[in-house]
Design a protein around this motif. Sequence first.
Motif, PDB file in Angstrom:
ATOM      1  N   LYS A  77      -5.019  -4.861 -51.960  1.00 25.34           N
ATOM      2  CA  LYS A  77      -4.263  -5.455 -53.073  1.00 25.34           C
ATOM      3  C   LYS A  77      -4.590  -4.735 -54.384  1.00 25.34           C
ATOM      4  CE  LYS A  77      -3.979 -10.090 -55.090  1.00 25.34           C
ATOM      5  NZ  LYS A  77      -4.685 -11.385 -55.027  1.00 25.34           N
ATOM      6  N   HIS A  78      -5.849  -4.350 -54.547  1.00 24.66           N
ATOM      7  CA  HIS A  78      -6.285  -3.595 -55.724  1.00 24.66           C
ATOM      8  C   HIS A  78      -6.914  -2.277 -55.269  1.00 24.66           C
ATOM      9  CE1 HIS A  78      -5.589  -7.142 -58.121  1.00 24.66           C
ATOM     10  NE2 HIS A  78      -6.357  -7.832 -57.289  1.00 24.66           N
ATOM     11  N   VAL A  79      -6.549  -1.196 -55.958  1.00 19.90           N
ATOM     12  CA  VAL A  79      -7.101   0.112 -55.605  1.00 19.90           C
ATOM     13  C   VAL A  79      -7.990   0.597 -56.743  1.00 19.90           C
ATOM     14  CG1 VAL A  79      -6.575   2.474 -54.908  1.00 19.90           C
ATOM     15  CG2 VAL A  79      -5.042   0.607 -54.243  1.00 19.90           C
ATOM     16  N   ILE A  80      -9.239   0.881 -56.393  1.00 13.42           N
ATOM     17  CA  ILE A  80     -10.219   1.346 -57.389  1.00 13.42           C
ATOM     18  C   ILE A  80     -10.364   2.858 -57.243  1.00 13.42           C
ATOM     19  CG2 ILE A  80     -12.604   1.154 -58.186  1.00 13.42           C
ATOM     20  CD1 ILE A  80     -12.700  -1.504 -56.502  1.00 13.42           C
ATOM     21  N   HIS A  81     -10.058   3.581 -58.318  1.00 15.52           N
ATOM     22  CA  HIS A  81     -10.238   5.037 -58.333  1.00 15.52           C
ATOM     23  C   HIS A  81     -11.428   5.335 -59.233  1.00 15.52           C
ATOM     24  CE1 HIS A  81      -6.258   6.290 -56.661  1.00 15.52           C
ATOM     25  NE2 HIS A  81      -5.908   5.100 -57.108  1.00 15.52           N
ATOM     26  N   VAL A  82     -12.475   5.887 -58.690  1.00 15.34           N
ATOM     27  CA  VAL A  82     -13.620   6.282 -59.510  1.00 15.34           C
ATOM     28  C   VAL A  82     -13.500   7.780 -59.768  1.00 15.34           C
ATOM     29  CG1 VAL A  82     -16.128   6.407 -59.696  1.00 15.34           C
ATOM     30  CG2 VAL A  82     -15.061   4.505 -58.445  1.00 15.34           C
ATOM     31  N   CYS A  83     -13.404   8.152 -61.029  1.00 15.93           N
ATOM     32  CA  CYS A  83     -13.305   9.569 -61.360  1.00 15.93           C
ATOM     33  C   CYS A  83     -14.614  10.266 -61.003  1.00 15.93           C
ATOM     34  CB  CYS A  83     -13.004   9.763 -62.844  1.00 15.93           C
ATOM     35  SG  CYS A  83     -13.045  11.512 -63.306  1.00 15.93           S
ATOM     36  N   SER A  84     -14.499  11.389 -60.317  1.00 15.28           N
ATOM     37  CA  SER A  84     -15.698  12.113 -59.882  1.00 15.28           C
ATOM     38  C   SER A  84     -15.751  13.509 -60.462  1.00 15.28           C
ATOM     39  CB  SER A  84     -15.701  12.223 -58.355  1.00 15.28           C
ATOM     40  OG  SER A  84     -15.460  10.989 -57.781  1.00 15.28           O
ATOM     41  N   THR A  85     -14.909  13.777 -61.427  1.00 18.34           N
ATOM     42  CA  THR A  85     -14.908  15.109 -62.033  1.00 18.34           C
ATOM     43  C   THR A  85     -16.047  15.212 -63.058  1.00 18.34           C
ATOM     44  OG1 THR A  85     -12.525  15.120 -61.634  1.00 18.34           O
ATOM     45  CG2 THR A  85     -13.358  16.852 -63.039  1.00 18.34           C
ATOM     46  N   LEU A  86     -16.277  16.399 -63.583  1.00 17.64           N
ATOM     47  CA  LEU A  86     -17.520  16.738 -64.280  1.00 17.64           C
ATOM     48  C   LEU A  86     -18.052  15.705 -65.285  1.00 17.64           C
ATOM     49  CD1 LEU A  86     -19.751  18.796 -64.440  1.00 17.64           C
ATOM     50  CD2 LEU A  86     -18.442  19.981 -66.200  1.00 17.64           C
ATOM     51  N   SER A  87     -17.252  15.343 -66.286  1.00 16.63           N
ATOM     52  CA  SER A  87     -17.775  14.422 -67.309  1.00 16.63           C
ATOM     53  C   SER A  87     -18.234  13.112 -66.684  1.00 16.63           C
ATOM     54  CB  SER A  87     -16.704  14.113 -68.361  1.00 16.63           C
ATOM     55  OG  SER A  87     -16.396  15.262 -69.058  1.00 16.63           O
ATOM     56  N   CYS A  88     -17.425  12.590 -65.788  1.00 14.70           N
ATOM     57  CA  CYS A  88     -17.767  11.310 -65.167  1.00 14.70           C
ATOM     58  C   CYS A  88     -18.929  11.478 -64.190  1.00 14.70           C
ATOM     59  CB  CYS A  88     -16.546  10.703 -64.480  1.00 14.70           C
ATOM     60  SG  CYS A  88     -15.301  10.186 -65.691  1.00 14.70           S
ATOM     61  N   ALA A  89     -18.970  12.613 -63.506  1.00 13.67           N
ATOM     62  CA  ALA A  89     -20.098  12.868 -62.597  1.00 13.67           C
ATOM     63  C   ALA A  89     -21.395  12.881 -63.403  1.00 13.67           C
ATOM     64  CB  ALA A  89     -19.893  14.191 -61.865  1.00 13.67           C
ATOM     65  N   LEU A  90     -21.370  13.554 -64.564  1.00 16.28           N
ATOM     66  CA  LEU A  90     -22.566  13.601 -65.411  1.00 16.28           C
ATOM     67  C   LEU A  90     -22.867  12.223 -66.008  1.00 16.28           C
ATOM     68  CD1 LEU A  90     -21.943  16.996 -67.259  1.00 16.28           C
ATOM     69  CD2 LEU A  90     -23.602  16.526 -65.437  1.00 16.28           C
ATOM     70  N   GLY A  91     -21.820  11.416 -66.166  1.00 18.76           N
ATOM     71  CA  GLY A  91     -21.992  10.084 -66.747  1.00 18.76           C
ATOM     72  C   GLY A  91     -22.396   9.016 -65.747  1.00 18.76           C
ATOM     73  N   GLY A  92     -22.563   9.393 -64.481  1.00 18.51           N
ATOM     74  CA  GLY A  92     -23.073   8.420 -63.506  1.00 18.51           C
ATOM     75  C   GLY A  92     -22.042   7.897 -62.512  1.00 18.51           C
ATOM     76  N   ALA A  93     -20.957   8.646 -62.314  1.00 20.46           N
ATOM     77  CA  ALA A  93     -19.907   8.185 -61.398  1.00 20.46           C
ATOM     78  C   ALA A  93     -20.440   7.930 -59.991  1.00 20.46           C
ATOM     79  CB  ALA A  93     -18.770   9.200 -61.353  1.00 20.46           C
ATOM     80  N   GLU A  94     -21.352   8.779 -59.548  1.00 16.78           N
ATOM     81  CA  GLU A  94     -21.856   8.612 -58.167  1.00 16.78           C
ATOM     82  C   GLU A  94     -22.638   7.308 -58.020  1.00 16.78           C
ATOM     83  OE1 GLU A  94     -21.213   9.496 -54.545  1.00 16.78           O
ATOM     84  OE2 GLU A  94     -20.416  10.782 -56.115  1.00 16.78           O
ATOM     85  N   ASP A  95     -23.362   6.914 -59.073  1.00 16.57           N
ATOM     86  CA  ASP A  95     -24.068   5.616 -59.057  1.00 16.57           C
ATOM     87  C   ASP A  95     -23.066   4.472 -58.957  1.00 16.57           C
ATOM     88  OD1 ASP A  95     -26.559   6.655 -59.183  1.00 16.57           O
ATOM     89  OD2 ASP A  95     -26.842   6.297 -61.348  1.00 16.57           O
ATOM     90  N   LEU A  96     -21.956   4.620 -59.682  1.00 16.37           N
ATOM     91  CA  LEU A  96     -20.911   3.585 -59.624  1.00 16.37           C
ATOM     92  C   LEU A  96     -20.325   3.494 -58.217  1.00 16.37           C
ATOM     93  CD1 LEU A  96     -18.883   4.095 -62.945  1.00 16.37           C
ATOM     94  CD2 LEU A  96     -20.660   2.412 -62.466  1.00 16.37           C
ATOM     95  N   VAL A  97     -20.091   4.656 -57.626  1.00 19.00           N
ATOM     96  CA  VAL A  97     -19.540   4.674 -56.265  1.00 19.00           C
ATOM     97  C   VAL A  97     -20.514   3.981 -55.311  1.00 19.00           C
ATOM     98  CG1 VAL A  97     -18.932   6.158 -54.308  1.00 19.00           C
ATOM     99  CG2 VAL A  97     -18.091   6.708 -56.596  1.00 19.00           C
ATOM    100  N   ASP A  98     -21.794   4.317 -55.420  1.00 15.35           N
ATOM    101  CA  ASP A  98     -22.795   3.684 -54.546  1.00 15.35           C
ATOM    102  C   ASP A  98     -22.829   2.177 -54.764  1.00 15.35           C
ATOM    103  OD1 ASP A  98     -23.479   6.083 -53.426  1.00 15.35           O
ATOM    104  OD2 ASP A  98     -25.200   6.432 -54.748  1.00 15.35           O
ATOM    105  N   HIS A  99     -22.756   1.783 -56.026  1.00 10.25           N
ATOM    106  CA  HIS A  99     -22.753   0.355 -56.358  1.00 10.25           C
ATOM    107  C   HIS A  99     -21.547  -0.337 -55.711  1.00 10.25           C
ATOM    108  CE1 HIS A  99     -23.390  -3.289 -58.658  1.00 10.25           C
ATOM    109  NE2 HIS A  99     -22.142  -3.237 -59.076  1.00 10.25           N
ATOM    110  N   LEU A 100     -20.392   0.285 -55.854  1.00 11.18           N
ATOM    111  CA  LEU A 100     -19.165  -0.313 -55.293  1.00 11.18           C
ATOM    112  C   LEU A 100     -19.222  -0.351 -53.765  1.00 11.18           C
ATOM    113  CD1 LEU A 100     -16.633   1.266 -57.780  1.00 11.18           C
ATOM    114  CD2 LEU A 100     -16.808  -1.180 -57.282  1.00 11.18           C
ATOM    115  N   LYS A 101     -19.765   0.683 -53.165  1.00 14.21           N
ATOM    116  CA  LYS A 101     -19.881   0.712 -51.695  1.00 14.21           C
ATOM    117  C   LYS A 101     -20.757  -0.444 -51.210  1.00 14.21           C
ATOM    118  CE  LYS A 101     -20.932   4.880 -50.071  1.00 14.21           C
ATOM    119  NZ  LYS A 101     -21.337   6.312 -50.054  1.00 14.21           N
ATOM    120  N   ARG A 102     -21.869  -0.652 -51.925  1.00 17.12           N
ATOM    121  CA  ARG A 102     -22.775  -1.767 -51.544  1.00 17.12           C
ATOM    122  C   ARG A 102     -22.094  -3.105 -51.776  1.00 17.12           C
ATOM    123  NH1 ARG A 102     -26.741   1.388 -53.891  1.00 17.12           N
ATOM    124  NH2 ARG A 102     -26.498   0.322 -55.876  1.00 17.12           N
TER     125      ARG A 102
END
Length: 157
Positions: A77-102
Amino acid sequence: MELSEEARKECEKIISRYPEDWKEAAILPVLHLVQREWGYVSLEGIKTVAEMLGMPTARAAGVMSFYPMFYKAPVGKHVIHVCSTLSCALGGAEDLVDHLKRKLKIEVGETTEDGNFTLLKAECIAACEAAPAIRIDDRLYRFIGKEQIDELLDSLD
Ligand code: FES
């Protein structure tokens, strides 16, 4: 799966706004319409779009694959797109992805069991100055943190 009569007419109306030799230029609004109708654009959907626009299916599929807002398979019903390109990667995107996965108990590319959320990674979503950024459905969220994500998801349940 057939397009509804109403959707087909709406597609024809869109296509009629373009010169006969430029019908292909209507592909984006037509794809949006098909996705609105079915929730995603299947291979069958691509063939329908290509047929309506008088273009090869492979070319229609190529155009569609360039745009991440078109889904090839059903999504939640809702689609979450986490930006993984450079600025966001440096800003902690991967932590957000891990958080969302958990939190959602799914992997990237999957949908929660209740069908509420699909988690996807995205290329730059044009908010580099506000990294990390995510998009949920059609809304952009800037400088997003784990707590804000939790609040957002609770509000969307
Ligand atoms: S790098 Fe994430 S929005 Fe541009």
